[in-house]
Design a protein around this motif. Structure first.
Motif, mmCIF file in Angstrom:
data_model
loop_
_atom_site.group_PDB
_atom_site.id
_atom_site.type_symbol
_atom_site.label_atom_id
_atom_site.label_comp_id
_atom_site.label_asym_id
_atom_site.label_seq_id
_atom_site.Cartn_x
_atom_site.Cartn_y
_atom_site.Cartn_z
ATOM 1 N N VAL A 88 57.327 31.773 93.860
ATOM 2 C CA VAL A 88 57.432 31.362 95.255
ATOM 3 C C VAL A 88 56.122 31.702 95.959
ATOM 4 O O VAL A 88 55.728 32.871 96.008
ATOM 5 N N TYR A 95 63.781 25.191 97.020
ATOM 6 C CA TYR A 95 64.136 26.479 96.413
ATOM 7 C C TYR A 95 65.229 26.361 95.352
ATOM 8 O O TYR A 95 65.380 27.241 94.508
ATOM 9 N N SER A 152 52.329 29.382 96.567
ATOM 10 C CA SER A 152 51.297 28.805 95.681
ATOM 11 C C SER A 152 49.925 28.915 96.311
ATOM 12 O O SER A 152 49.217 27.924 96.458
ATOM 13 N N GLY A 153 49.546 30.132 96.682
ATOM 14 C CA GLY A 153 48.210 30.347 97.229
ATOM 15 C C GLY A 153 47.287 30.839 96.133
ATOM 16 O O GLY A 153 47.399 30.429 94.978
ATOM 17 N N SER A 198 53.555 40.111 95.346
ATOM 18 C CA SER A 198 52.720 40.405 96.530
ATOM 19 C C SER A 198 52.517 41.912 96.682
ATOM 20 O O SER A 198 53.284 42.705 96.148
ATOM 21 N N THR A 199 51.490 42.261 97.442
ATOM 22 C CA THR A 199 51.215 43.663 97.742
ATOM 23 C C THR A 199 52.105 44.107 98.904
ATOM 24 O O THR A 199 51.981 43.586 100.017
ATOM 25 N N LYS A 254 49.379 49.752 93.560
ATOM 26 C CA LYS A 254 48.522 48.674 94.085
ATOM 27 C C LYS A 254 47.696 49.175 95.280
ATOM 28 O O LYS A 254 46.488 48.932 95.377
ATOM 29 N N GLU A 311 49.607 42.663 91.401
ATOM 30 C CA GLU A 311 48.537 41.864 90.797
ATOM 31 C C GLU A 311 47.172 42.454 91.163
ATOM 32 O O GLU A 311 46.949 42.813 92.310
ATOM 33 N N LYS A 341 43.060 44.584 104.855
ATOM 34 C CA LYS A 341 44.474 44.573 105.292
ATOM 35 C C LYS A 341 45.292 45.631 104.561
ATOM 36 O O LYS A 341 46.167 46.255 105.158
ATOM 37 N N VAL A 353 47.060 33.779 94.590
ATOM 38 C CA VAL A 353 47.721 34.476 93.488
ATOM 39 C C VAL A 353 48.743 33.577 92.792
ATOM 40 O O VAL A 353 48.731 33.432 91.569
ATOM 41 N N GLY A 360 61.230 34.452 102.303
ATOM 42 C CA GLY A 360 61.251 33.977 100.907
ATOM 43 C C GLY A 360 62.421 34.589 100.139
ATOM 44 O O GLY A 360 63.122 33.892 99.398
ATOM 45 N N ILE A 382 57.072 27.104 94.040
ATOM 46 C CA ILE A 382 57.736 26.632 95.261
ATOM 47 C C ILE A 382 56.861 26.995 96.446
ATOM 48 O O ILE A 382 56.479 28.169 96.588
ATOM 49 N N ASP A 383 56.524 26.020 97.260
ATOM 50 C CA ASP A 383 55.721 26.303 98.455
ATOM 51 C C ASP A 383 56.240 25.428 99.589
ATOM 52 O O ASP A 383 56.772 24.343 99.346
ATOM 53 N N ILE A 384 56.072 25.916 100.823
ATOM 54 C CA ILE A 384 56.509 25.119 101.975
ATOM 55 C C ILE A 384 55.459 24.064 102.340
ATOM 56 O O ILE A 384 55.731 23.171 103.136
ATOM 57 N N ARG A 433 37.616 35.369 104.863
ATOM 58 C CA ARG A 433 38.532 36.311 105.512
ATOM 59 C C ARG A 433 37.899 37.708 105.546
ATOM 60 O O ARG A 433 37.474 38.231 104.525
HETATM 61 N N1 LIG Z 1 44.096 36.832 97.057
HETATM 62 C C1 LIG Z 1 43.985 37.711 96.067
HETATM 63 O O1 LIG Z 1 42.979 37.725 95.353
HETATM 64 C C2 LIG Z 1 45.095 38.713 95.800
HETATM 65 C C3 LIG Z 1 45.014 39.540 94.659
HETATM 66 C C4 LIG Z 1 46.061 40.444 94.400
HETATM 67 C C5 LIG Z 1 47.155 40.516 95.265
HETATM 68 N N2 LIG Z 1 47.204 39.699 96.357
HETATM 69 C C6 LIG Z 1 48.427 39.756 97.199
HETATM 70 O O2 LIG Z 1 49.239 38.614 96.836
HETATM 71 C C7 LIG Z 1 49.953 38.133 97.984
HETATM 72 C C8 LIG Z 1 49.661 36.662 98.195
HETATM 73 O O3 LIG Z 1 48.296 36.537 98.523
HETATM 74 P P1 LIG Z 1 47.527 35.127 98.465
HETATM 75 O O4 LIG Z 1 46.098 35.444 98.705
HETATM 76 O O5 LIG Z 1 47.931 34.391 97.245
HETATM 77 O O6 LIG Z 1 48.163 34.395 99.745
HETATM 78 P P2 LIG Z 1 47.926 32.892 100.221
HETATM 79 O O7 LIG Z 1 48.005 32.907 101.690
HETATM 80 O O8 LIG Z 1 46.738 32.328 99.528
HETATM 81 O O9 LIG Z 1 49.211 32.092 99.620
HETATM 82 C C9 LIG Z 1 50.529 32.239 100.071
HETATM 83 C C10 LIG Z 1 51.282 30.918 99.910
HETATM 84 O O10 LIG Z 1 52.648 31.114 100.334
HETATM 85 C C11 LIG Z 1 53.098 29.931 100.991
HETATM 86 N N3 LIG Z 1 54.278 30.260 101.796
HETATM 87 C C12 LIG Z 1 54.335 30.905 102.991
HETATM 88 N N4 LIG Z 1 55.622 31.068 103.358
HETATM 89 C C13 LIG Z 1 56.394 30.518 102.392
HETATM 90 C C14 LIG Z 1 57.792 30.420 102.177
HETATM 91 N N5 LIG Z 1 58.684 30.908 103.064
HETATM 92 N N6 LIG Z 1 58.240 29.791 101.063
HETATM 93 C C15 LIG Z 1 57.361 29.296 100.139
HETATM 94 N N7 LIG Z 1 56.025 29.388 100.281
HETATM 95 C C16 LIG Z 1 55.552 29.995 101.394
HETATM 96 C C17 LIG Z 1 51.884 29.471 101.772
HETATM 97 O O11 LIG Z 1 51.986 28.091 102.088
HETATM 98 C C18 LIG Z 1 50.734 29.773 100.786
HETATM 99 O O12 LIG Z 1 50.442 28.659 99.969
HETATM 100 C C19 LIG Z 1 49.548 39.054 99.133
HETATM 101 O O13 LIG Z 1 50.482 40.104 99.220
HETATM 102 C C20 LIG Z 1 48.188 39.596 98.689
HETATM 103 O O14 LIG Z 1 47.905 40.852 99.277
HETATM 104 C C21 LIG Z 1 46.216 38.797 96.639
#
Ligand SMILES: NC(=O)c1ccc[n+]([C@@H]2O[C@H](COP(=O)([O-])OP(=O)(O)OC[C@H]3O[C@@H](n4cnc5c(N)ncnc54)[C@H](O)[C@@H]3O)[C@@H](O)[C@H]2O)c1
Ligand SMILES: O=c1ccn([C@@H]2O[C@H](COP(=O)(O)OP(=O)(O)O[C@H]3O[C@H](CO)[C@@H](O)[C@H](O)[C@H]3O)[C@@H](O)[C@H]2O)c(=O)[nH]1
Length: 434
Positions: A6, A69, A8-9, A124-125, A216, A157, A275, A11, A100, A29-31, A338
């Motif tokens: 759930v 979902y 698709s960013g 997620s963290t 983490k 992660e 953060k 990670v 989620g 799954i992504d919104i 960011r």
């Molecule tokens: N970016 C990194 O390199 C990294 C590395 C390790 C850990 N993390 C942790 O992983 C987590 C995710 O980070 P990210 O950078 O991938 O975030 P991101 O913002 O890139 O991706 C999150 C995704 O979730 C989707 N989303 C939001 N609400 C939703 C819902 N209700 N249902 C389905 N999809 C939904 C968004 O559309 C987005 O595509 C965070 O906790 C971050 O701290 C990130």
């Protein structure tokens, strides 16, 4: 295995594409419909080396995306890779994780067609105890019973942006936080193909859920503090006209210190270190403990950009003058801006009345959205031409090759926040810590 992810960013997409490559059937799954369509069309929604190829190969096949979902019901394990941003006070904002988790519970309310409970994994963290106290109850709200209908686990992660695919496939460690042997067994099965394919033996840490969540934060805040410590030492070095990089190279030879994350300069940015440091400090304070070293690490990091600007002030009055800002992304290899250190640098220059001319090989578009009214150059050479000063914010390799381009500056003052530009004749060069 049949798994769903759930979110698709950065990670979620990386993990999904890699797991599909390792042979699993993966549904994300992504919104965001644009993200879903891209993945099904075999296109990566984010810029990450190696990811395009994996999504092109598996997208629409072993890697499928949906906004629905209910797809979770066809899988045995669901990972939550949703955002965990900061509230205004720095504390963690759990609204996406809770939403989620609730949606996962609703989707599972009719069962997933198997006798075994469905495993929901926090990728997620999140602050310690979030999975137990904030997410499991949201899942259960749909009338499910933890232990019978679903299990929870934590599997943080550690991938970095710019090397996410390689990091995921060859991790230093896998952390499995669980309180049920069935959850541990499922995580073991999920990662078995990765462990078999990895270039070297992967350590697996089996621990409690809250411990995994804390590992983490400890990992990220330790690394962020390590950079702040070398920046602190580097600032002292500068006072004595000592080269902090020679000092760092030497102390890095001590195994107890280690050579990585000793590059002093304008400090740490990105989507995680700032953060996560803020979130764990806020959470600790809420428990009544003020983490002094972590707070100092943040304070020092916040002050480095102003020190860089002060070095420029020592040589030139920038009011009404063009100043080149070289590098806008928070680190090389990514277009992510960011929490980039370029923002306080640009703000500081604008406060001084300078005309900012910015250049970055890939992050210009993103920065343009934030600062539409500053000038953007198409090359470092264009940014430098006629400038009365230059500030280097990101250690892109191409800046190391700059040479005669400095001759076209009006006043050749170069202030380097990343030790990437070579000292040369004809320029006034100031390194932040050397
Ligand atoms: N970016 C990194 O390199 C990294 C590395 C390790 C850990 N993390 C942790 O992983 C987590 C995710 O980070 P990210 O950078 O991938 O975030 P991101 O913002 O890139 O991706 C999150 C995704 O979730 C989707 N989303 C939001 N609400 C939703 C819902 N209700 N249902 C389905 N999809 C939904 C968004 O559309 C987005 O595509 C965070 O906790 C971050 O701290 C990130
Ligand atoms: O010696 C160094 C090393 C890094 N940095 C800066 O630190 C920041 C973070 O860099 P890096 O850790 O390479 O990138 P991230 O993609 O933010 O990765 C961190 O954050 C991720 C998200 O939590 C974790 O998964 C990774 O393990 C962790 O390294 C950047 O601004 C770098 O310029 C320095 O200033 N000096």
């Amino acid at each position: 295995m049949n798994v769903s992810i759930v979110g698709s960013g950065y990670v979620g997409t990386t993990v999904a594409a890699c797991l599909a490559d390792l042979g699993h059937e993966v549904t994300t799954i992504d919104i965001d419909e644009a993200i879903v369509d891209a993945i099904n069309d075999g296109e990566s929604p984010i810029h990450e080396p190696g990811l395009d190829e994996l999504v092109a190969e598996h997208g629409g096949r072993r890697l499928r995306a949906t906004t629905d979902y209910d797809a979770i019901r066809d899988t045995e394990l669901t990972m939550l890779a949703l955002p965990t941003p900061s509230n205004e006070d720095g504390s963690i904002d759990l609204q996406y994780m809770e939403a989620g988790a609730a949606s996962v519970g609703e989707a599972l309310a009719d069962g997933d067609g198997r006798d075994e409970p469905h495993l929901v994994v926090t990728k997620s963290t999140v602050i310690p105890r979030t999975t137990d106290e904030r997410l499991a109850p949201r899942i259960a709200e749909a009338g499910l019973e933890r232990g019978t209908d679903f299990l929870v686990a934590s599997n943080p992660e550690f991938q970095r942006e710019g090397t996410a695919v390689a990091d995921f496939l060859n991790p230093d460690k896998l952390v499995f936080g669980a309180d049920d042997p069935r959850a541990l067994a499922a995580l073991g099965e999920l990662y078995l193909p990765l462990r078999e394919a990895a270039e070297s033996e992967v350590s697996v840490v089996e621990t409690g859920i809250a411990e995994a969540e804390m590992i983490k934060y400890a990992n990220n805040t330790f690394l962020a503090s390590k950079v702040s410590l070398i920046n602190d030492i580097g600032n002292v070095c500068k006072e004595f006209d000592v080269d902090a990089y020679e000092v760092a190279d030497a102390i890095g030879l001590d195994d107890r210190i280690g050579e990585r994350f000793l590059r002093s300069g304008v400090g740490w940015g990105g989507s995680c270190f700032p953060k996560d440091t803020d979130a764990i400090i806020a959470a600790a304070r809420e428990q009544g403990y003020d983490p002094a070293v972590l707070s100092a690490a943040v304070e020092l990091n916040d002050a480095q950009p102003e020190r860089l600007l002060a070095l420029l002030d020592d040589h030139v009055d920038v009011r009404g003058e063009p100043v080149a800002v070289l590098g806008l992304s928070f680190k090389p290899g990514t277009d992510d801006i960011r929490n980039t250190r370029a923002v306080p640098v640009i703000e500081g220059l604008r406060e001084r009345g300078a005309d900012v001319v910015a250049y970055d090989p890939v992050a210009t578009e993103n920065m343009h959205e934030k600062y539409p009214d500053i000038e953007y150059a198409d090359s470092a050479a264009d940014a430098l031409a006629g400038a009365s000063g230059a500030i280097v914010v990101t250690d892109w390799d191409e800046f190391a090759a700059l040479d005669s381009e400095f001759d076209a500056m009006k006043a050749s003052v170069v202030v380097d926040g990343r030790r990437i530009v070579d000292r040369r004749e004809g320029i006034t060069y100031e390194g932040l810590t050397w």
